[in-house]
Design an enzyme around this catalytic site. Structure first.
Site, PDB file in Angstrom:
ATOM      1  CD  GLU A  70      -2.917   3.944  -6.600  1.00  0.00           C
ATOM      2  OE1 GLU A  70      -2.420   4.271  -5.829  1.00  0.00           O
ATOM      3  OE2 GLU A  70      -4.215   4.235  -7.242  1.00  0.00           O
ATOM      4  CG  ASP A 145       2.193  -1.609   6.194  1.00  0.00           C
ATOM      5  OD1 ASP A 145       3.087  -1.240   6.608  1.00  0.00           O
ATOM      6  OD2 ASP A 145       1.087  -1.950   6.623  1.00  0.00           O
ATOM      7  CE  LYS A 149       6.903  -1.880  15.793  1.00  0.00           C
ATOM      8  NZ  LYS A 149       6.056  -2.515  16.751  1.00  0.00           N
ATOM      9  CG  ASP A 181       6.449   8.091   3.661  1.00  0.00           C
ATOM     10  OD1 ASP A 181       6.441   6.923   3.453  1.00  0.00           O
ATOM     11  OD2 ASP A 181       5.680   8.737   4.552  1.00  0.00           O
ATOM     12  CG  PHE A 219      -0.215   7.973   3.142  1.00  0.00           C
ATOM     13  CD1 PHE A 219      -1.000   7.221   4.174  1.00  0.00           C
ATOM     14  CD2 PHE A 219       1.122   7.633   2.713  1.00  0.00           C
ATOM     15  CE1 PHE A 219      -0.093   6.085   4.581  1.00  0.00           C
ATOM     16  CE2 PHE A 219       1.781   6.696   3.052  1.00  0.00           C
ATOM     17  CZ  PHE A 219       1.225   5.915   4.084  1.00  0.00           C
TER      18      PHE A 219
END
Length: 241
Positions: A70, A145, A149, A181, A219
């Site tokens: 992972e 992550d 932007k 997501d 999360f």
């Protein structure tokens, strides 16, 4: 004189933050790291992997078994749960945040998990050199992550060039499982992997079904609470023969 060594050729997909750890987290590194945390020879950066360093899975786990990796394991909820439910498989958590590594070790020890190891290192270096070629049966990348932007999207982990890195670590037919997501990142992941020669889709339609081995985490709940859809992708490594 020898030429100066390059710090890193590619931007990393994380910003290393240092924060004070709790007494329990400090204790995890003192007492549990010898059991769970792999000692990785470094190159230039603290989270780098020396190019000549190689993992010997049989030595690290004391047996030979399917290996699931992972990338960005965070607090370790998904991988600790999976390692507990699948004792016949071995698991490797790759993470750079020490608090997350500590939490993973504490939860693993509490659950009696012994088929899990952790590595504190930059994931592409783990996949491209530290793991033996074709060592993994699965690679998981859950909620990386998003670097949402526009000026930061070059730092996303799944970008052109990454499929070859992931494929090197996977056995033929091995699975690459992803979830995010962030819609635009999900689209980018799909485009990058659809364009790669190393992988083929293992799903029908626009998105894969939710992977049953991925437990619901805080999360993920946070993303859902903000109205974001969770999108899964599953790809199979194409045979190199």
């Amino acid at each position: 004189m020898p030429e100066p060594r390059t710090f890193r050729d590619e931007p990393v997909s994380f910003v290393r933050r240092s924060g004070r750890m709790s007494e329990a987290q400090e204790r995890a590194f003192e007492e549990l790291a010898p059991i769970y945390l792999l000692d990785v020879p470094r190159d230039v950066a603290h989270t780098s992997v020396h190019p000549q360093a190689r993992l010997d899975p049989a030595s690290a786990y004391g047996r030979t078994a399917p290996l699931i990796v992972e990338v960005g394991s965070g607090q370790g909820h998904a991988i600790v749960s999976a390692a507990s439910a699948r004792p016949a498989d071995d698991f490797l958590a790759v993470e750079v945040f020490r608090a997350g590594l500590a939490r993973t070790m504490l939860d693993a020890d509490r659950a009696g998990v012994r088929n899990l190891r952790l590595v504190e290192a930059n994931a592409p270096e783990v996949l491209s050199t530290f793991l033996p070629e074709a060592a993994a049966s699965e690679v998981w990348i859950f909620f990386p992550d998003p670097w949402h932007k526009k000026r930061h999207t070059k730092r996303r982990l799944v970008r052109p060039g990454f499929p070859a890195t992931a494929a090197r670590a996977l056995a033929d037919g091995g699975m690459l499982r992803l979830a995010t997501d962030w819609e635009d990142y999900a689209v980018q992941m799909r485009e990058v992997l659809d364009d790669s020669a190393e992988f083929e889709r293992a799903f029908d339609g626009d998105w894969a079904e939710r992977f049953d081995g991925r437990v619901m985490t805080a999360f993920e709940r946070k993303g859902i609470a903000k109205g974001r859809d969770i999108r899964d992708l599953t790809y199979r490594k194409v045979s190199s023969a």
